[in-house]
Write a protein that holds these residues in place. Structure first.
Motif, PDB file in Angstrom:
ATOM      1  N   LEU B  44       3.604   2.893  -6.188  1.00 54.61           N
ATOM      2  CA  LEU B  44       3.694   1.492  -5.762  1.00 54.61           C
ATOM      3  C   LEU B  44       5.039   0.887  -6.145  1.00 54.61           C
ATOM      4  CD1 LEU B  44       2.161  -0.896  -4.518  1.00 54.61           C
ATOM      5  CD2 LEU B  44       1.343  -1.451  -6.793  1.00 54.61           C
ATOM      6  N   LEU B  45       5.524   1.225  -7.350  1.00 55.88           N
ATOM      7  CA  LEU B  45       6.796   0.648  -7.807  1.00 55.88           C
ATOM      8  C   LEU B  45       7.974   1.221  -7.030  1.00 55.88           C
ATOM      9  CD1 LEU B  45       8.336  -1.026  -9.964  1.00 55.88           C
ATOM     10  CD2 LEU B  45       8.441   1.044 -11.322  1.00 55.88           C
ATOM     11  N   ASN B  46       7.973   2.529  -6.825  1.00 56.41           N
ATOM     12  CA  ASN B  46       9.151   3.175  -6.248  1.00 56.41           C
ATOM     13  C   ASN B  46       9.143   3.224  -4.733  1.00 56.41           C
ATOM     14  OD1 ASN B  46      10.736   4.137  -8.569  1.00 56.41           O
ATOM     15  ND2 ASN B  46       8.816   5.158  -9.082  1.00 56.41           N
ATOM     16  N   PHE B  47       7.967   3.222  -4.115  1.00 59.51           N
ATOM     17  CA  PHE B  47       7.918   3.353  -2.664  1.00 59.51           C
ATOM     18  C   PHE B  47       7.202   2.198  -1.981  1.00 59.51           C
ATOM     19  CE2 PHE B  47      10.024   7.312  -2.407  1.00 59.51           C
ATOM     20  CZ  PHE B  47       9.710   7.988  -3.564  1.00 59.51           C
ATOM     21  N   GLY B  48       6.778   1.200  -2.741  1.00 57.90           N
ATOM     22  CA  GLY B  48       6.267  -0.032  -2.168  1.00 57.90           C
ATOM     23  C   GLY B  48       4.895   0.084  -1.540  1.00 57.90           C
ATOM     24  N   ASP B  49       4.562  -0.956  -0.773  1.00 57.35           N
ATOM     25  CA  ASP B  49       3.253  -0.985  -0.100  1.00 57.35           C
ATOM     26  C   ASP B  49       3.124   0.169   0.872  1.00 57.35           C
ATOM     27  OD1 ASP B  49       3.271  -4.621   0.163  1.00 57.35           O
ATOM     28  OD2 ASP B  49       2.623  -3.270  -1.439  1.00 57.35           O
ATOM     29  N   PHE B  50       4.243   0.521   1.504  1.00 57.97           N
ATOM     30  CA  PHE B  50       4.250   1.624   2.472  1.00 57.97           C
ATOM     31  C   PHE B  50       3.845   2.925   1.783  1.00 57.97           C
ATOM     32  CE2 PHE B  50       5.768   4.320   5.764  1.00 57.97           C
ATOM     33  CZ  PHE B  50       6.549   5.298   5.184  1.00 57.97           C
ATOM     34  N   PHE B  89       9.387  10.171 -11.618  1.00 61.23           N
ATOM     35  CA  PHE B  89       9.840   8.883 -12.128  1.00 61.23           C
ATOM     36  C   PHE B  89       8.944   8.323 -13.221  1.00 61.23           C
ATOM     37  CE2 PHE B  89      13.388   8.573  -9.663  1.00 61.23           C
ATOM     38  CZ  PHE B  89      13.198   8.470  -8.303  1.00 61.23           C
TER      39      PHE B  89
END
Lengths: 204, 167
Positions: B44-50, B89
């Motif tokens: 969620l942090l590194n690649f977002g909602d997508f 990460f």
């Protein structure tokens, strides 16, 4: 290339030269192109010779039946003589490459008509990328080239491959600093001059 | 019939070393659910909602052993690199600094099961030689590891908690 098709092609080319020399003769008859007719015929002749010699250097002496051009040009070299150097056929060179950038003209619309300055506008774009695509998505390079605070319109630039990602993120943006807003994409193009001015809106 | 293509990532966790270079204490309460929640946060942090939307249904921790700190994650073939990157990460796990290292990537469960069993055996033997656990414990743990690894089902049923985004 087999000989027969070559002869066919040279036959077609010589027919074309006949046709074009007829046209140039007709044009010459009208009196305006008299001095150009011999040059036109000579240049067509040269091109035919060049393509023939480029296509088959070994078959130069077996040249096909020539049109009756040399009858009108006694000063011209006889066709059976081998040219000293084969001229490459003239052509045009195109260089095709991808687009470096994608330019977008945006308008920010807030629910309560709040007006953002250019720093907040740039930050809103960053926020949109971060929400939709995370830290990795926020790494897409975006430059704000121009911003008009009264109309809340901005002009941004991004690498061409980042275009779809950026556009999706801008579409998904719905709030920033607890204010409801949206971003409209007014124009989008790989060329800057397309988005800079619009002939429909231009008024001198 | 549409086949869902998977990738299985066999990973090993390295903990930050203690001052005396002693082996890190084993936290036996750690389980696959902790790993999957940390992985979900990282996506969620590194690649977002997508990224979260793509990974949620197809990613899950299938096996995890706190003794050897190894586990198996299943994810869809199209996004396994995103999941792998998000796993890399991750820097902290329950307050401890960690490093996730993917040891093996496989398309079939069989290959990964074999690799997992070999890795577990090797690590348990190391634990025995350094005196962290006794010989009888080693045998017990080996047996437990083998049954759990073999229970990992390729179709996704069974195994430990899968990713579950709270709505």
């Amino acid at each position: 290339m087999p000989v027969s098709s070559q002869e066919q092609i040279s036959g077609i080319i010589s027919n074309q030269i006949d046709f074009q020399s007829q046209i140039s003769q007709q044009a010459g008859r009208k009196g305006c192109l008299d001095e150009f007719v011999p040059e036109v015929r000579a240049s067509l002749h040269d091109e035919l010779q060049a393509t023939m010699s480029a296509a088959s250097p070994a078959k130069r002496d077996r040249s096909p039946s020539q049109p009756s051009l040399d009858a009108t040009h006694p000063s011209k070299k006889p066709l059976h003589a081998t040219p000293t150097a084969s001229k490459p056929p003239s052509g045009t060179k195109f260089t095709v490459s991808g687009f470096p950038f994608q330019y977008l003209r945006l308008r920010l619309v807030t629910a309560d008509d709040h007006s953002f300055d250019e720093l907040h506008f740039r930050n809103a774009i960053n926020h949109a990328l971060r929400e939709a695509f995370g830290i990795v998505g926020a790494g897409h390079h975006v430059d704000l080239l121009k911003f008009d605070q009264s109309g809340q319109e901005g002009l941004i630039r991004t690498p061409y491959d980042s275009g779809p990602t950026l556009r999706a993120a801008l579409t998904l943006l719905r709030e920033y600093q607890s204010k409801e807003l949206r971003i409209d994409v007014l124009d989008c193009s790989p060329y800057l001059f397309t988005v800079a001015h619009n002939s429909r809106n231009w008024a001198p | 019939m549409v086949r869902f293509k998977n990738r299985f990532l066999l990973f090993h966790i390295h903990y930050e070393g203690t001052p005396n270079c002693a082996p890190p204490p084993i936290d036996t309460t750690l389980h696959g659910g902790h790993i999957s929640s940390v992985l979900k946060e990282s996506i969620l942090l590194n690649f977002g909602d997508f990224g979260a939307g793509i990974a949620a249904t197809s990613t899950g921790v299938k096996y995890f052993s706190p003794y050897t700190s190894t586990g198996i994650i299943r994810c869809s073939r199209d996004h396994y690199q995103m999941v792998w990157a998000a796993l890399t990460f991750v820097t902290t796990l329950r307050g401890r600094n960690v490093l996730f290292r993917v040891v093996h990537v496989g398309g079939t469960i069989k290959g990964v099961q074999q690799e997992a069993m070999e890795l577990d055996k090797k690590l348990l033997n190391e634990l025995e030689t350094t005196g962290v656990i006794t010989a009888s414990q080693t045998d017990l743990l080996l047996e437990k590891a083998r049954t759990e690894i073999e229970a990992v089902d390729a179709s996704g049923k069974g195994g430990q908690k899968s990713l579950h985004l709270p709505m």
